[in-house]
Write an enzyme that holds these catalytic residues in place. Structure first.
Site, PDB file in Angstrom:
ATOM      1  N   ASP A  12       0.860  -1.184   0.000  1.00 48.14           N
ATOM      2  CA  ASP A  12       0.000   0.000   0.000  1.00 48.14           C
ATOM      3  C   ASP A  12       0.898   1.236   0.000  1.00 48.14           C
ATOM      4  O   ASP A  12       2.128   1.132  -0.146  1.00 48.14           O
ATOM      5  CB  ASP A  12      -1.027  -0.040   1.147  1.00 48.14           C
ATOM      6  CG  ASP A  12      -0.404   0.214   2.515  1.00 48.14           C
ATOM      7  OD1 ASP A  12       0.831   0.379   2.607  1.00 48.14           O
ATOM      8  OD2 ASP A  12      -1.159   0.251   3.503  1.00 48.14           O
ATOM      9  N   CYS A  69       2.913  -3.414   3.951  1.00 45.92           N
ATOM     10  CA  CYS A  69       2.088  -2.266   4.317  1.00 45.92           C
ATOM     11  C   CYS A  69       2.743  -1.637   5.542  1.00 45.92           C
ATOM     12  O   CYS A  69       3.926  -1.896   5.804  1.00 45.92           O
ATOM     13  CB  CYS A  69       0.623  -2.655   4.526  1.00 45.92           C
ATOM     14  SG  CYS A  69       0.261  -3.728   5.932  1.00 45.92           S
ATOM     15  N   THR A  71       2.329  -2.034   8.824  1.00 49.47           N
ATOM     16  CA  THR A  71       2.715  -3.047   9.817  1.00 49.47           C
ATOM     17  C   THR A  71       3.005  -4.401   9.193  1.00 49.47           C
ATOM     18  O   THR A  71       3.544  -5.283   9.865  1.00 49.47           O
ATOM     19  CB  THR A  71       1.579  -3.259  10.827  1.00 49.47           C
ATOM     20  OG1 THR A  71       0.420  -3.687  10.095  1.00 49.47           O
ATOM     21  CG2 THR A  71       1.286  -1.984  11.602  1.00 49.47           C
ATOM     22  N   HIS A 102       9.412 -24.682   7.377  1.00 54.34           N
ATOM     23  CA  HIS A 102       8.403 -25.498   8.062  1.00 54.34           C
ATOM     24  C   HIS A 102       6.979 -25.269   7.565  1.00 54.34           C
ATOM     25  O   HIS A 102       6.163 -26.192   7.608  1.00 54.34           O
ATOM     26  CB  HIS A 102       8.441 -25.228   9.573  1.00 54.34           C
ATOM     27  CG  HIS A 102       9.619 -25.863  10.253  1.00 54.34           C
ATOM     28  ND1 HIS A 102       9.725 -25.978  11.616  1.00 54.34           N
ATOM     29  CD2 HIS A 102      10.753 -26.417   9.752  1.00 54.34           C
ATOM     30  CE1 HIS A 102      10.876 -26.573  11.933  1.00 54.34           C
ATOM     31  NE2 HIS A 102      11.522 -26.849  10.813  1.00 54.34           N
ATOM     32  N   HIS A 137       6.634 -31.818   7.999  1.00 54.74           N
ATOM     33  CA  HIS A 137       6.066 -30.479   7.829  1.00 54.74           C
ATOM     34  C   HIS A 137       5.035 -30.458   6.705  1.00 54.74           C
ATOM     35  O   HIS A 137       4.090 -29.670   6.740  1.00 54.74           O
ATOM     36  CB  HIS A 137       7.176 -29.464   7.565  1.00 54.74           C
ATOM     37  CG  HIS A 137       8.208 -29.449   8.641  1.00 54.74           C
ATOM     38  ND1 HIS A 137       7.918 -29.078   9.936  1.00 54.74           N
ATOM     39  CD2 HIS A 137       9.519 -29.808   8.639  1.00 54.74           C
ATOM     40  CE1 HIS A 137       9.004 -29.185  10.675  1.00 54.74           C
ATOM     41  NE2 HIS A 137       9.993 -29.638   9.918  1.00 54.74           N
TER      42      HIS A 137
HETATM   43  C1  RB5 Z   1      -2.179   2.498   6.564  1.00 54.77           C
HETATM   44  O1  RB5 Z   1      -2.255   3.646   7.314  1.00 54.77           O
HETATM   45  C2  RB5 Z   1      -1.996   1.288   7.483  1.00 54.77           C
HETATM   46  O2  RB5 Z   1      -3.159   1.042   8.189  1.00 54.77           O
HETATM   47  C3  RB5 Z   1      -1.588   0.066   6.670  1.00 54.77           C
HETATM   48  O3  RB5 Z   1      -0.435   0.350   5.963  1.00 54.77           O
HETATM   49  C4  RB5 Z   1      -1.265  -1.191   7.462  1.00 54.77           C
HETATM   50  O4  RB5 Z   1      -0.416  -0.923   8.517  1.00 54.77           O
HETATM   51  C5  RB5 Z   1      -2.423  -2.000   7.844  1.00 54.77           C
HETATM   52  O5  RB5 Z   1      -2.297  -3.126   8.376  1.00 54.77           O
END
Ligand code: RB5
Length: 146
Positions: A12, A69, A71, A102, A137
């Site tokens: 993203d 993204c 996180t 695994h 596995h």
């Molecule tokens: C975008 O602000 C953020 O929510 C996205 O990049 C991600 O971290 C979502 O899991």
């Protein structure tokens, strides 16, 4: 090192710079990169980008995927909704190797707001250089698929 493996990349808006760094890094190693964007930093929705990369892997258009993204979590959740995808978020190299060895993961997810570029590229290397061990596995991975 060279590889003829094709790797699909998507992210993203939160991870565009890291995605480009990953693309350059693995291209230099001989991987074929299928970067499906997005190309601008305009705010976008991570589920569609996770789904798009996942569908390329399931269709056989890419051997493995790397998705990103902020996180790594949301795009991973979306990718794992596509049947046949096994995607894990990694912030360390040990996990990145183990999800291949695994769990036979076919997509790695990274959080651009969690790991710096240097660590992220080491995580990518661990993921791409590790093969599935099979054996006991495989029984467990088959259970996931079932
Ligand atoms: C975008 O602000 C953020 O929510 C996205 O990049 C991600 O971290 C979502 O899991």
């Amino acid at each position: 090192m060279t590889s003829n493996k094709r790797i699909v990349l998507s992210s993203d808006h939160a991870a565009i710079d890291l995605r480009r760094a990953v693309a350059d890094h693995i291209s230099a190693q001989g991987y074929e990169v299928l970067d499906i964007g997005p190309t601008t930093t305009e705010s976008t929705h991570y589920p569609k980008h996770g789904q798009a990369a996942a569908e390329r892997v399931v269709a056989g258009e890419a051997d493995l995927g790397i998705i990103l993204c902020g996180t790594g979590q949301g795009i991973m959740m979306a990718a794992n909704k596509v049947k046949g995808i096994r995607c894990g978020v990694c912030s360390d190299t040990f996990s990145a190797a183990m999800i291949r060895a695994h769990n036979n993961a076919n997509i790695l997810s990274l959080g651009a707001r969690v790991v710096g570029e240097g660590l992220a590229l080491e995580i990518v290397d661990a993921f791409l250089s590790t093969e599935f061990e099979g054996g006991r596995h495989a029984t467990r991975v088959d259970m996931i698929e079932a």
